[in-house]
Write an enzyme that holds these catalytic residues in place. Structure first.
Site, PDB file in Angstrom:
ATOM      1  N   ASP A   1       0.638  -1.179  -0.103  1.00 57.66           N
ATOM      2  CA  ASP A   1       0.128   0.074  -0.015  1.00 57.66           C
ATOM      3  C   ASP A   1       0.868   1.140   0.049  1.00 57.66           C
ATOM      4  OD1 ASP A   1      -2.572   1.315   0.292  1.00 57.66           O
ATOM      5  OD2 ASP A   1      -2.226   1.460   2.484  1.00 57.66           O
ATOM      6  N   HIS A   2       0.691   2.174  -0.943  1.00 56.35           N
ATOM      7  CA  HIS A   2       1.671   3.565  -0.948  1.00 56.35           C
ATOM      8  C   HIS A   2       2.944   3.077  -1.100  1.00 56.35           C
ATOM      9  CE1 HIS A   2      -1.943   6.223  -0.055  1.00 56.35           C
ATOM     10  NE2 HIS A   2      -2.352   5.284   0.775  1.00 56.35           N
TER      11      HIS A   2
HETATM   12  P1  13P Z   1      -7.708   5.045   7.097  1.00 57.08           P
HETATM   13  O1  13P Z   1      -6.298   5.098   8.061  1.00 57.08           O
HETATM   14  O2  13P Z   1      -8.048   6.545   7.054  1.00 57.08           O
HETATM   15  O3  13P Z   1      -8.496   3.993   7.192  1.00 57.08           O
HETATM   16  O4  13P Z   1      -6.875   4.752   5.410  1.00 57.08           O
HETATM   17  C1  13P Z   1      -6.388   3.561   4.932  1.00 57.08           C
HETATM   18  C2  13P Z   1      -5.916   3.806   3.820  1.00 57.08           C
HETATM   19  O5  13P Z   1      -6.406   4.405   2.809  1.00 57.08           O
HETATM   20  C3  13P Z   1      -4.752   2.955   3.392  1.00 57.08           C
HETATM   21  O6  13P Z   1      -4.131   3.128   2.208  1.00 57.08           O
END
Ligand code: 13P
Length: 283
Positions: free
Chosen positions: A81-82
């Site tokens: 993620d990211h």
């Molecule tokens: P939140 O921490 O706001 O749930 O976001 C999580 C997210 O988008 C992970 O990429």
């Protein structure tokens, strides 16, 4: 059972539900997510942020995600993620991740497009799905938050989105529509009209980042508009804290039992989000 993310999302898109995606941070959070998804027969995405991969090391992050995925019968995608760079995406794929997100959203559009395309070329040759972001979601994933005015967001431009999807070949697009990572004092105001315009402009599955703290009504609305992946991170951290706090409040000190209390708390939050996403029984 480990699977790539693209097929899970395309089926959700066809059938009108979202696949929930949860961040994990350690063994109990990864276990809790996979076990609850299996008990509800839901597909699920286990994701770990680039920041946590840096913290724990690629091999450890991959082992946690893969072990949790392979321990259950239901389909689980393991996603970076990211991810900030091609090199990190390559390292995660080599370690066994089934999907990667490349986040060039804070770069100029030409640079974001070139970086994302390079990741897609590498990943697709290996059967790996790719998510990318356009516009900038507010806050920074897994950063320690300061004041709400630290949150900077840029909304997506739907015309640019169509070009971006065509030029990169991504499997899923995360549009910035006023959503924010983390828990904010007030519920972020999402631009639902903009989401509808993006939905019309592109045909790939859409992802909503920043799912923590959104009302159930908001989540149902964005799924009805056409969001196929719904991200929850911060509420996992809160559940983990609550589970540990309850255990340690008894005065006991056995780490395995503390972790089991955290797993139970994580499972409760995962259950609520799977029911909201409409993915139960879709495994
Ligand atoms: P939140 O921490 O706001 O749930 O976001 C999580 C997210 O988008 C992970 O990429």
């Amino acid at each position: 059972m480990l699977v790539p993310m693209g097929d899970l999302l395309r089926r959700g898109q066809r059938e009108g539900y979202a696949v929930p995606a949860f961040n994990f941070y350690n063994h109990p959070t990864a276990q809790g997510i996979a076990l609850e998804a299996e008990s509800l027969e839901s597909p699920v995405i286990l994701m770990v942020s680039g920041r946590y991969v840096d913290y724990m090391g690629v091999r450890h992050a991959a082992a946690l995600g893969l072990q949790a995925a392979e321990a259950v019968r239901t389909p689980v995608a393991v996603l970076l993620d990211h991810g900030a760079s091609l090199e990190l995406a390559e390292a995660c794929v080599a370690a066994g991740f089934s999907s990667v997100m490349i986040d060039g959203s804070r770069k100029p559009i030409e640079e974001n497009t070139a970086l994302t395309r390079a990741v897609v070329e590498f990943a697709h040759a290996r059967g790996i799905s790719v998510e990318a972001e356009l516009g900038a979601v507010g806050g920074i994933e897994d950063a320690v938050f300061g004041e709400d005015d630290d949150i900077k967001l840029t909304l997506i431009d739907p015309d640019q989105a169509a070009d971006f999807v065509r030029d990169t070949g991504i499997d899923a697009l995360a549009p910035a529509i006023g959503n924010v990572h983390g828990l904010t004092k007030l519920e972020p105001k999402l631009d639902l009209r903009l989401l509808e315009r993006v939905r019309q402009a592109v045909d790939v599955p859409l992802v909503l980042h920043g799912g923590s703290g959104l009302s159930d009504e908001t989540v149902r609305t964005i799924i009805a508009i056409g969001v196929s992946k719904f991200n929850v991170g911060t509420e996992m951290k809160v559940a983990y804290r609550d589970g540990l706090r309850e255990y340690f409040a008894t005065g006991k000190y056995e780490p395995r039992l503390a972790s089991e209390a955290a797993v139970a708390a994580v499972r409760k939050t995962v259950r609520r989000k799977i029911e909201l996403a409409g993915s139960a029984g879709k495994a």
